[in-house]
Write an enzyme that holds these catalytic residues in place. Structure first.
Site, PDB file in Angstrom:
ATOM      1  N   LYS A  53       0.842  -1.209   0.000  1.00 22.99           N
ATOM      2  CA  LYS A  53       0.000   0.000   0.000  1.00 22.99           C
ATOM      3  C   LYS A  53       0.869   1.248   0.000  1.00 22.99           C
ATOM      4  CE  LYS A  53      -3.701  -2.570   2.220  1.00 22.99           C
ATOM      5  NZ  LYS A  53      -4.330  -3.017   3.478  1.00 22.99           N
ATOM      6  N   GLN A  97      -4.548  -1.522   9.676  1.00 26.12           N
ATOM      7  CA  GLN A  97      -4.473  -2.872   9.105  1.00 26.12           C
ATOM      8  C   GLN A  97      -5.085  -3.907  10.056  1.00 26.12           C
ATOM      9  OE1 GLN A  97      -3.475  -3.507   5.999  1.00 26.12           O
ATOM     10  NE2 GLN A  97      -3.638  -5.720   6.146  1.00 26.12           N
ATOM     11  N   ASP A 120     -11.128   2.719   3.980  1.00 27.83           N
ATOM     12  CA  ASP A 120     -11.395   1.275   3.948  1.00 27.83           C
ATOM     13  C   ASP A 120     -12.898   1.009   3.791  1.00 27.83           C
ATOM     14  OD1 ASP A 120      -9.388  -0.657   4.067  1.00 27.83           O
ATOM     15  OD2 ASP A 120      -9.008  -0.312   6.194  1.00 27.83           O
TER      16      ASP A 120
HETATM   17  N1  GUN Z   1      -6.620  -6.820   6.171  1.00 33.24           N
HETATM   18  C1  GUN Z   1      -6.848  -7.543   5.055  1.00 33.24           C
HETATM   19  N2  GUN Z   1      -7.450  -6.774   4.112  1.00 33.24           N
HETATM   20  C2  GUN Z   1      -7.597  -5.543   4.652  1.00 33.24           C
HETATM   21  C3  GUN Z   1      -8.126  -4.327   4.176  1.00 33.24           C
HETATM   22  O1  GUN Z   1      -8.621  -4.209   3.054  1.00 33.24           O
HETATM   23  N3  GUN Z   1      -8.075  -3.279   5.034  1.00 33.24           N
HETATM   24  C4  GUN Z   1      -7.567  -3.381   6.281  1.00 33.24           C
HETATM   25  N4  GUN Z   1      -7.583  -2.285   7.047  1.00 33.24           N
HETATM   26  N5  GUN Z   1      -7.064  -4.488   6.762  1.00 33.24           N
HETATM   27  C5  GUN Z   1      -7.068  -5.572   5.947  1.00 33.24           C
END
Ligand code: GUN
Length: 294
Positions: A53, A97, A120
């Site tokens: 990311k 995350q 998100d």
């Molecule tokens: N863990 C796995 N996929 C995601 C996501 O799309 N966002 C977040 N914040 N955590 C994750």
């Protein structure tokens, strides 16, 4: 029928290029889009996702802040971190995350994020707006799937979409998105899950079959209707001594079996996965645009 591949990599690259141009335009107008990622602990898979990311932000010209906290960080400290980011004008999007360590209440953290910075799309305000058909941040994976379908020329309107999996991150928001009254949606949606009786009867009736079950080979070729479009959201590691890292990635669908019957199918990797990050960047720009427009 031998299925054609839905090129998630190419479609996500196109979206990311659009995002880059938009970020450039916003930056020229004095608003540099900014994303903060927060990682608690050092789970290897989560670290890899966060790194991807961060790298994607850099390539797109989005300012990014990489916040790493110890595994033992308390809930109060994490809440304080989120509050600081909420108040920080250079940060448009906040991503904490998941999963978080067991001693932290994830819901409480997600609910602390300003819904205007919830790129998100996990905050209850955004999920509620999505369900009501209002303007909102859509969760990145479901949002990415709608873009994959649209850009692969799949007509969704009037079709029967069957979703396998009812998670808050994929299945539920995806059902809401695809049944919405708007162009590119207007589908009839069936949501199946671990307690669904006679799963194959449902999956075989799908025009578009979307699988987010979290289990390797959960959907086999005989469960796919002739000519269906198959979207595989799963990412599972399978030991493979021949592979560079000692494992390879497979989805929730038996690809070879399904490809014999489907008309279009997403590969794993290179299907849905790359779209998730592209949509995160798009959501960040969207938050920045709101800031630019006051
Ligand atoms: N863990 C796995 N996929 C995601 C996501 O799309 N966002 C977040 N914040 N955590 C994750």
């Amino acid at each position: 029928m031998a299925a054609q591949t839905i090129e998630g990599k190419a479609i996500s690259a196109a979206v990311r290029e659009e995002v880059r141009l938009e970020a450039q335009e916003l930056s020229s107008a004095g608003v540099v889009p900014g994303l903060a990622t927060v990682l608690v602990g050092d789970d290897p898979a989560s670290s890899t996702y966060v790194r991807s990311k961060q790298r994607a932000c850099e390539k797109a010209g989005i300012y990014s802040r990489d916040i790493r906290l110890e595994e033992t960080t308390g809930e109060a400290e994490l809440l304080a971190t989120v509050e600081n980011l909420n108040a920080d004008p250079s940060i448009d999007g906040i991503l904490v995350q998941l999963p978080l360590p067991a001693h932290i209440n994830s819901r409480r953290i997600i609910e602390a994020i300003d819904p205007e910075k919830d790129v998100d799309g996990f905050h209850p305000v955004n999920l509620g707006k999505l369900l009501a058909g209002e303007d909102a941040f859509y969760p990145c994976t479901p949002y990415g799937i709608t873009v994959l379908l649209e850009r692969s020329g799949v007509e969704v309107e009037g079709t029967h979409v069957v979703i396998v999996g009812r998670s808050n991150i994929v299945g539920k928001p995806l059902a809401a998105l695809l049944m919405q009254k708007r162009s590119g949606a207007n589908a009839t949606v069936t949501v199946c899950h671990s307690r669904t009786a006679d799963l194959a009867t449902h999956t075989r009736r799908a025009d578009i079959l979307i699988v987010a079950a979290g289990r390797r080979a959960f959907v086999t070729g005989d469960m796919v209707g002739e000519g269906a479009v198959v979207i595989d959201v799963g990412i599972n590691r399978v030991d493979d001594p021949q592979a560079k890292r000692g494992y390879r990635l497979v989805g929730d669908v038996d690809y070879e079996g399904a490809a014999e019957r489907a008309s279009l199918i997403t590969p794993v990797p290179g299907g849905v996965g790359p779209m998730t990050i592209a949509m995160l960047l798009k959501n960040t720009n969207r938050a920045a645009r709101k800031r630019a427009n006051g």
